[in-house]
Design a protein around this motif. Structure first.
Motif, short mmCIF file in Angstrom:
data_model
loop_
_atom_site.label_atom_id
_atom_site.label_comp_id
_atom_site.label_asym_id
_atom_site.label_seq_id
_atom_site.Cartn_x
_atom_site.Cartn_y
_atom_site.Cartn_z
N THR A 23 0.84 -1.21 0.00
CA THR A 23 0.00 0.00 0.00
C THR A 23 0.87 1.26 0.00
O THR A 23 1.74 1.42 0.86
N ASP A 24 0.64 2.14 -0.95
CA ASP A 24 1.36 3.41 -1.01
C ASP A 24 0.72 4.42 -0.05
O ASP A 24 -0.46 4.31 0.30
N VAL A 25 1.52 5.43 0.34
CA VAL A 25 1.05 6.44 1.29
C VAL A 25 1.36 7.83 0.75
O VAL A 25 2.47 8.08 0.25
N LEU A 26 0.39 8.71 0.87
CA LEU A 26 0.59 10.11 0.52
C LEU A 26 0.32 10.93 1.78
O LEU A 26 -0.81 10.95 2.28
N SER A 27 1.36 11.57 2.31
CA SER A 27 1.18 12.32 3.56
C SER A 27 2.22 13.42 3.62
O SER A 27 2.97 13.65 2.67
N GLY A 28 2.26 14.12 4.75
CA GLY A 28 3.27 15.16 4.96
C GLY A 28 3.22 16.25 3.91
O GLY A 28 2.15 16.76 3.55
N THR A 29 4.39 16.60 3.37
CA THR A 29 4.49 17.68 2.39
C THR A 29 3.71 17.36 1.13
O THR A 29 3.03 18.23 0.56
N ALA A 30 3.78 16.10 0.68
CA ALA A 30 3.03 15.70 -0.52
C ALA A 30 1.54 15.90 -0.32
O ALA A 30 0.82 16.35 -1.23
N SER A 31 1.05 15.59 0.86
CA SER A 31 -0.36 15.76 1.17
C SER A 31 -0.75 17.24 1.15
O SER A 31 -1.82 17.61 0.64
N ARG A 32 0.12 18.10 1.67
CA ARG A 32 -0.18 19.53 1.67
C ARG A 32 -0.20 20.09 0.24
O ARG A 32 -1.03 20.93 -0.09
N VAL A 33 0.73 19.61 -0.59
CA VAL A 33 0.73 20.04 -1.99
C VAL A 33 -0.55 19.61 -2.68
O VAL A 33 -1.16 20.38 -3.44
N LEU A 34 -0.98 18.37 -2.41
CA LEU A 34 -2.23 17.89 -3.00
C LEU A 34 -3.41 18.75 -2.55
O LEU A 34 -4.29 19.10 -3.35
N TRP A 35 -3.42 19.13 -1.27
CA TRP A 35 -4.49 19.97 -0.75
C TRP A 35 -4.54 21.31 -1.47
O TRP A 35 -5.60 21.80 -1.85
N GLU A 36 -3.35 21.88 -1.72
CA GLU A 36 -3.30 23.15 -2.45
C GLU A 36 -3.81 22.98 -3.87
O GLU A 36 -4.50 23.86 -4.41
N LEU A 37 -3.48 21.86 -4.51
CA LEU A 37 -3.96 21.60 -5.87
C LEU A 37 -5.48 21.45 -5.91
O LEU A 37 -6.14 21.96 -6.83
N VAL A 38 -6.01 20.76 -4.91
CA VAL A 38 -7.48 20.59 -4.85
C VAL A 38 -8.16 21.94 -4.66
O VAL A 38 -9.17 22.26 -5.30
N GLN A 39 -7.60 22.77 -3.77
CA GLN A 39 -8.16 24.09 -3.55
C GLN A 39 -8.07 24.95 -4.80
O GLN A 39 -9.01 25.69 -5.14
N HIS A 40 -6.95 24.83 -5.51
CA HIS A 40 -6.76 25.60 -6.74
C HIS A 40 -7.79 25.16 -7.78
O HIS A 40 -8.38 26.00 -8.48
N GLU A 41 -8.01 23.86 -7.88
CA GLU A 41 -8.99 23.35 -8.84
C GLU A 41 -10.39 23.86 -8.52
O GLU A 41 -11.16 24.22 -9.41
N ALA A 42 -10.72 23.92 -7.22
CA ALA A 42 -12.03 24.40 -6.80
C ALA A 42 -12.20 25.88 -7.14
O ALA A 42 -13.27 26.31 -7.60
N ARG A 43 -11.14 26.67 -6.95
CA ARG A 43 -11.20 28.10 -7.29
C ARG A 43 -11.36 28.29 -8.79
O ARG A 43 -12.14 29.14 -9.25
N LEU A 44 -10.62 27.50 -9.57
CA LEU A 44 -10.73 27.60 -11.03
C LEU A 44 -12.13 27.25 -11.50
O LEU A 44 -12.69 27.90 -12.39
N GLN A 45 -12.71 26.21 -10.89
CA GLN A 45 -14.07 25.80 -11.26
C GLN A 45 -15.07 26.92 -10.96
O GLN A 45 -15.96 27.20 -11.76
#
Length: 355
Positions: free
Chosen positions: A102-124
């Motif tokens: 099982t792969d894990v996404l956490s820490g800094t990678a998780s924060r970057v993903l959160w920013e990308l999701v927020q950016h996508e929501a703003r663009l939408q």
């Protein structure tokens, strides 16, 4: 060799199975994004806080929820664990309980993903608002007509008052002027409310019948209703949970498209709502030109339009589908060339929205 090839194909076709740890803002945003992707299956979401917003959102999406992250992490069929808890101790818990594959996404990678999701929501949100504002340009002729009539009345009455001496007549004409000003003000208010940006977290229980009537009023600015009969068949219990501003835009878009399809020879516009076994349905139908099955299969794709250059953005129905999907709804199109089109929106039963 053949067995290896077959296994690779099956693996490529199988959805990525994801577990989400943390049901706060980050977990909720991930749920809203990932559940729309057919190649991803969310196995579950965990949070110690029973009141975490992502847990209720997961229940609405029929995704398993838990207050014990260890149980979710230990599942053997998970491909990826996404840790958005922000808890530094969670890394140790994941290391103890996860399966080696099982792969894990956490820490800094998780924060970057959160920013990308927020950016996508703003663009939408910006895309949705830009498409709405582009459509308002089509309202110009209808607005000018509806404002010009009361203005001409005000002008005529004001000219009469300049020479009128009878006090009773002056009072009557003053009342007519006030009513004409109120009508003009109401037009401006309707358009101002429609043009404003939708609230990001503006979900509430929405009376769909009232929203359809408001959309019909606004759509009259965008399209000619000449020789078109409007038939309403409303169920009094038609209520859904969603953003009222976004729902208004959905209905304006669908009604305007239906009227445009009948502009050549008139016809009938049907607005209907029904509640069936908990499902809330909105149906907008016309007796216009209809569509071929080929065109109907593409209408919800971004930038697809059958209108001439400069007459459509190709984003209207794409935004409609995005909004309906966010409300956990589905869209069905029934169209026949030369006979008309019926679009049905099905929504789940309304849920309680925290104040």
């Amino acid at each position: 060799m053949q067995n290896l090839t077959d296994s690779a194909v099956v693996s490529a076709l199988a959805p990525t199975r994801v577990a989400i740890l943390g049901a706060g803002r980050g977990g909720t945003a991930l749920l809203d994004l990932l559940h729309q992707i057919s190649s991803i299956k969310i196995i579950g979401i965990a949070d110690r806080d029973h009141r975490a917003p992502g847990l209720q959102r997961a229940r609405d999406l029929r995704i398993p929820v838990s207050d014990r992250a260890e149980e979710l992490i230990a599942k053997h069929d998970i491909n990826l664990i996404m840790d958005v808890t922000g808890d530094p101790q969670m890394e140790h818990v994941i290391r103890l309980h996860r399966h080696p594959e099982t792969d894990v996404l956490s820490g800094t990678a998780s924060r970057v993903l959160w920013e990308l999701v927020q950016h996508e929501a703003r663009l939408q949100a910006e895309l949705f608002h830009a498409e709405k504002m582009a459509g308002i340009g089509n309202f110009a002729a209808g607005i000018a007509h509806d404002i010009n009539n009361p203005l001409q009345l005000i002008l005529g009455l004001a000219e009469n008052l300049a020479e009128e001496r009878d006090l009773r007549t002056i009072h009557e004409q003053a009342k007519d002027i006030i009513e004409a000003v109120k009508r003009t003000s109401a037009i401006c208010q309707d358009l101002t409310q429609y043009a404003r940006k939708s609230a990001v977290n503006g979900d509430s229980q929405v009376n769909l019948n009232v929203r359809l009537d408001e959309a019909l009023k606004i759509a009259r600015y965008a399209a000619s209703f000449h020789d078109i009969t409007v038939v309403k068949r409303y169920d009094a219990g038609a209520v859904a949970t969603g953003n009222p501003d976004e729902l208004l835009h959905v209905f304006v878009n669908l009604i305007t498209n239906a009227v445009h399809a009948m502009n050549r020879g008139g016809g009938t516009l049907i607005l209907a709502t029904d509640v069936m076994d908990g499902t809330v349905r909105v149906r907008i139908a016309d007796t216009g030109c209809g569509m071929s099955s080929e065109v109907a299969s593409h209408i919800f794709e971004p930038f697809f339009t059958t209108k001439g250059p400069g007459k459509g953005t190709g984003l209207g129905l794409y935004n409609v589908k995005t909004i309906v999907s966010k409300m956990l709804g589905t869209i069905t199109v029934d169209s026949h060339e030369g006979k008309g089109t019926a679009i049905s929106l099905d929504f789940p039963p309304p849920r309680e929205v925290p104040p």
